[in-house]
Design a protein around this motif. Structure first.
Motif, short mmCIF file in Angstrom:
data_model
loop_
_atom_site.label_atom_id
_atom_site.label_comp_id
_atom_site.label_asym_id
_atom_site.label_seq_id
_atom_site.Cartn_x
_atom_site.Cartn_y
_atom_site.Cartn_z
N ILE A 10 35.47 48.40 33.31
CA ILE A 10 36.32 49.12 32.34
C ILE A 10 36.67 50.57 32.51
CG2 ILE A 10 34.49 49.30 30.44
CD1 ILE A 10 37.73 47.85 29.57
N GLY A 11 37.16 51.09 33.60
CA GLY A 11 37.20 52.26 34.26
C GLY A 11 38.83 52.45 33.90
N LEU A 12 39.40 53.35 34.98
CA LEU A 12 40.86 53.57 34.46
C LEU A 12 41.68 52.37 34.46
CD1 LEU A 12 43.34 55.55 34.99
CD2 LEU A 12 43.46 54.85 37.42
N THR A 34 30.33 45.76 31.42
CA THR A 34 30.29 46.74 32.72
C THR A 34 28.82 46.98 32.82
OG1 THR A 34 31.06 49.03 32.96
CG2 THR A 34 30.39 48.94 30.94
N THR A 39 28.81 53.60 29.60
CA THR A 39 30.20 53.23 29.75
C THR A 39 30.71 52.15 28.59
OG1 THR A 39 29.95 53.51 31.87
CG2 THR A 39 31.91 52.41 31.39
N CYS A 69 37.56 44.18 37.58
CA CYS A 69 37.94 45.65 37.55
C CYS A 69 36.97 46.60 38.00
CB CYS A 69 38.48 45.98 36.14
SG CYS A 69 39.70 45.04 35.58
N THR A 70 36.09 46.24 38.87
CA THR A 70 34.96 47.15 39.28
C THR A 70 35.47 47.69 40.72
OG1 THR A 70 33.79 45.56 40.64
CG2 THR A 70 33.37 45.66 38.16
N PRO A 71 34.75 48.75 41.48
CA PRO A 71 34.93 48.88 42.64
C PRO A 71 34.76 47.77 43.67
CG PRO A 71 33.60 50.60 41.86
CD PRO A 71 33.58 49.55 40.69
N ILE A 72 35.43 47.46 44.70
CA ILE A 72 35.28 46.01 45.38
C ILE A 72 33.84 45.97 45.87
CG2 ILE A 72 36.13 44.92 47.52
CD1 ILE A 72 38.86 46.55 47.19
N ALA A 74 31.26 46.15 44.32
CA ALA A 74 30.31 45.40 43.57
C ALA A 74 30.78 43.81 43.34
CB ALA A 74 30.56 46.05 42.14
N TYR A 75 31.93 43.42 43.84
CA TYR A 75 32.44 42.18 43.52
C TYR A 75 31.56 41.15 43.81
CZ TYR A 75 37.45 43.39 42.84
OH TYR A 75 38.70 43.91 42.61
N VAL A 95 41.87 43.33 40.63
CA VAL A 95 42.74 44.38 40.54
C VAL A 95 42.37 45.28 42.05
CG1 VAL A 95 43.13 44.52 38.19
CG2 VAL A 95 41.37 46.16 39.36
N SER A 97 41.83 47.22 45.37
CA SER A 97 43.03 47.64 46.47
C SER A 97 43.12 47.05 47.62
CB SER A 97 42.83 49.26 46.45
OG SER A 97 42.61 49.70 45.32
N SER A 128 39.06 58.68 36.32
CA SER A 128 38.20 57.56 36.34
C SER A 128 37.59 57.35 34.81
CB SER A 128 36.99 57.61 37.31
OG SER A 128 37.42 57.82 38.64
N GLY A 129 36.96 56.09 34.75
CA GLY A 129 36.43 55.85 33.47
C GLY A 129 37.34 55.37 32.07
#
Ligand code: NAP
Length: 306
Positions: A10-12, A34, A39, A69-72, A74-75, A95, A97, A128-129
């Motif tokens: 649940i960041g940007l 999250t 957070t 919606c985490t950094p990749i 962490a997927y 989402v 990149s 971020s965040g």
């Protein structure tokens, strides 16, 4: 549009989706999960959803749309946690990149009966965040979706409709091609920005205070990009290595030619390139992807030093 949307991270980007879902009434309930308690508490204080939990499996249970919606990086771990809790008929999206890597690591873990429709909203800021998000982030921006050719058409249509409801234009694309496109439009530009800001920081003949003081000469526009989230961008370069190296190779060849033109005092070569590049900027403005206002629409008169 959906009964329950689960956002893991649940960041940007996650918080912008949450805000858009609420503003447009796209789900009866939004579950937010999250990693860190603080957070989660911040997301709750901002009123971003209806259900808040540190347990991603609990968040996705009963959800008909789940968006990672985490950094990749962490997927995989997130997927191992949520896979047993995903409902048959649910849509799993994300989402991230980079898309080729996401297909490679997630597709084998998607349970039977769950639709997999990866996505990438081409929208963002350097912040971020949960507090950094805003509902309008995706308006008039492109969202690329990269489902496999055989994916259920109805599920793909629902994800298209979802992003359109958030204000995006949607394009379907093959994951490998997506990664090449973003390598040149996003990843290499970020690498260049990180590099030039790092180089300036390492200089000894020009002091750091001079770099900061005289940054309006162009440098400060790179610093905005180079302020982007370190973890997210680390993961981008770890997962889109091939496409980035291919585009970087082209870039370095062209940079060598430019270096030669500068050394040889080749004015016509420099002017010809700069004329071409100016036209590209005009096309981006005409496509509605940038403001016409000078200096990136900065408000003048209020910022320090202006
Ligand atoms: P962000 O603001 O840094 O937020 C990341 C979120 O993921 C936070 O809620 C964080 O939670 C959570 N998280 C981080 N590591 C985790 C882990 N190991 N396990 C579980 N949760 C974890 O990042 P963002 O900018 O929204 O980016 C999220 C995704 O969007 C990335 O995959 C990125 O590629 C993609 N994207 C970003 C942009 C952009 O411009 N920023 C644009 C398009 C797409 P905690 O605080 O609890 O750790």
């Amino acid at each position: 549009m959906f009964e329950k949307i689960a956002l893991v991270g649940i960041g940007l980007i996650g918080s912008s989706i949450a805000r858009g879902v609420k503003a447009k009434g796209l789900a009866k309930a939004t579950a937010i999960s999250t990693r860190k308690q603080e957070t989660l508490a911040e997301a709750e204080a901002l009123g971003l959803g209806d259900i808040y939990t540190l347990d991603a499996a609990e968040a996705v249970r009963g959800a008909d749309l789940v968006i990672l919606c985490t950094p990749i990086g962490a997927y995989e771990a997130v997927m191992d946690t949520i896979a047993p809790a995903l409902e048959v008929g649910a849509i799993l999206s994300d989402v991230g990149s980079v898309k080729g890597h996401v297909h490679r690591v997630l597709a084998p873990k998607v349970p039977r009966g769950v639709h997999f429709v990866p996505g990438h909203p081409m929208a963002g800021t350097e912040h971020s965040g949960p507090a950094a998000g805003f509902a309008e982030l995706f308006e008039n921006r492109w969202c690329m979706l990269t489902p496999e050719a055989g994916e259920d058409r109805g599920a793909v249509e629902r994800v298209i409709a979802f992003w359109e409801a958030l204000g995006s234009n949607v394009e379907l694309m093959d994951a490998t091609h997506h990664d090449l496109v973003v390598a040149i439009t996003s990843h290499v530009p970020h690498l260049i920005a990180y590099n030039i800001v790092g180089t300036a920081d390492d200089l000894e003949s020009v002091t750091k205070s001079e770099v900061i003081k005289f940054s309006a000469g162009g440098f400060r526009d790179f610093t905005r990009i180079a302020a982007s989230d370190p973890v997210m961008w680390r993961d981008v370069f770890l997962t889109n290595r091939e496409a980035v190296l291919e585009m970087l190779g082209r870039f370095l060849e062209d940079l060598s030619m430019l270096q030669r033109a500068v050394r040889m005092g080749d004015g016509p070569a420099l002017e010809s390139l700069f004329t071409r590049t100016r036209a590209i900027r005009r096309s981006i403005i005409e496509a509605g992807q940038e403001t016409e206002a000078p200096d990136f629409g900065r408000q003048h008169g209020s910022a320090p030093g202006e």
